[in-house]
Design an enzyme around this catalytic site. Structure first.
Site, PDB file in Angstrom:
ATOM      1  N   HIS A   1       3.214  43.331  24.685  1.00  0.00           N
ATOM      2  CA  HIS A   1       3.530  44.737  24.379  1.00  0.00           C
ATOM      3  C   HIS A   1       2.291  45.547  24.013  1.00  0.00           C
ATOM      4  CE1 HIS A   1       4.006  43.422  20.001  1.00  0.00           C
ATOM      5  NE2 HIS A   1       3.340  44.547  19.852  1.00  0.00           N
TER       6      HIS A   1
ATOM      7  N   ASP B   1       6.872  38.080  25.298  1.00  0.00           N
ATOM      8  CA  ASP B   1       5.893  39.017  24.737  1.00  0.00           C
ATOM      9  C   ASP B   1       4.563  38.305  24.463  1.00  0.00           C
ATOM     10  OD1 ASP B   1       4.684  41.209  23.682  1.00  0.00           O
ATOM     11  OD2 ASP B   1       6.018  41.420  21.953  1.00  0.00           O
TER      12      ASP B   1
ATOM     13  N   SER C   1      -0.233  42.907  15.883  1.00  0.00           N
ATOM     14  CA  SER C   1       0.351  42.386  17.115  1.00  0.00           C
ATOM     15  C   SER C   1      -0.666  41.647  17.958  1.00  0.00           C
ATOM     16  CB  SER C   1       0.917  43.531  17.954  1.00  0.00           C
ATOM     17  OG  SER C   1       2.158  43.935  17.490  1.00  0.00           O
TER      18      SER C   1
END
Length: 258
Positions: free
Chosen positions: A77, A113, A208
């Site tokens: 992502h 992801d 992330s």
């Protein structure tokens, strides 16, 4: 009682509020998620030499892990554009060196992801080094109750700006059934690994793609993915389970441990 929320990606904008292409919201229908280190501790220089900062076009910031001389592992992502990779940076933008990488050198998984970034060859030393993947002998190890460390430059409290100094936090891995009590079995599938977040210690926005590495053996077992919108809520934080993706990583990079 579970509260139905919306899952958000854990990347964050370091300078602007623009949406990260393809990543601002993920249609997973469960919880509100975000990714930064909260209530952790400042890393000493060289503590996590495998951790890289990823500065994407539009001001978006993520983390990643060096897994080989020419490869970084991160979250899918995050990867909406070309990226500048910051190597050996304890102070976020004061790297030992940087490399600009075209989006054409990013390999997305599409069904999970997780993503790979092909980088120019880097030599390893005290400040810039790889982290090993779990071996194939450990591919069915769920690491339940193992302690691990997550590092990144995500915000240090809800709504905070990105910190300048690399932050780390020690977290304990939990069984997926415990994590499913918060996020449900539709989100916490076999490719997900979760950790407890006691006393407000967690990952959150900006972390992330960053690493989760075991204390015992220093193996990369997780890629930071999600948590609740309030990073200090005490809800589990979620990662891509690296052992689930060993074949995919090997097929694209040739990197495997037996």
């Amino acid at each position: 009682m579970k509260v139905l929320l919306t899952i958000l990606a854990l990347a964050t904008a370091s300078a602007s509020g623009a949406a990260l292409p393809g990543a601002a919201e993920k249609a997973i229908n469960v919880k509100d998620i975000s990714g930064r280190i909260t209530n952790g501790y400042p890393a000493y220089e060289g503590k996590a030499p495998y951790t890289v900062g990823l500065g994407f076009s539009g001001g978006w910031w993520c983390g990643g892990s060096i897994i080989g001389h020419t490869w970084v592992l991160t979250a899918e992502h995050c990867t909406g554009s070309d990226v500048t990779v910051y190597f050996g940076a304890t102070w976020r933008t004061n790297a030992q060196f940087t490399h600009w990488v075209s989006r054409n050198d990013i390999i997305n998984h599409h069904n999970a992801d997780i993503a790979l970034i092909r980088i120019p060859h880097v030599d390893f030393w005290q400040m810039v080094n790889k982290v090993e993947l779990p071996s194939y002998n450990d591919r069915y190890n769920d690491y339940n109750e193992w302690w691990a460390v997550a590092c990144g430059w995500g915000g240090t409290y809800d709504g905070s700006p990105l910190p300048d100094w690399l932050q780390c936090v020690d977290l304990q891995i939990i069984h997926n059934s415990e994590c499913q009590q918060t996020y449900g079995s539709g989100t916490v599938t076999d490719n997900i690994l979760c950790v407890r977040t006691p006393d407000g210690k967690s990952t959150c926005g900006g972390d992330s793609g960053g690493p989760l590495v075991t204390h015992d053996g220093n193996k990369l077992v997780g890629v930071t993915n999600f948590g609740t919108v309030s990073c200090t809520s005490g809800a589990p934080a979620g990662f891509q389970r690296v052992t689930y993706h060993l074949d995919w990583i090997r097929d694209h990079t040739g990197i495997a441990y037996y």
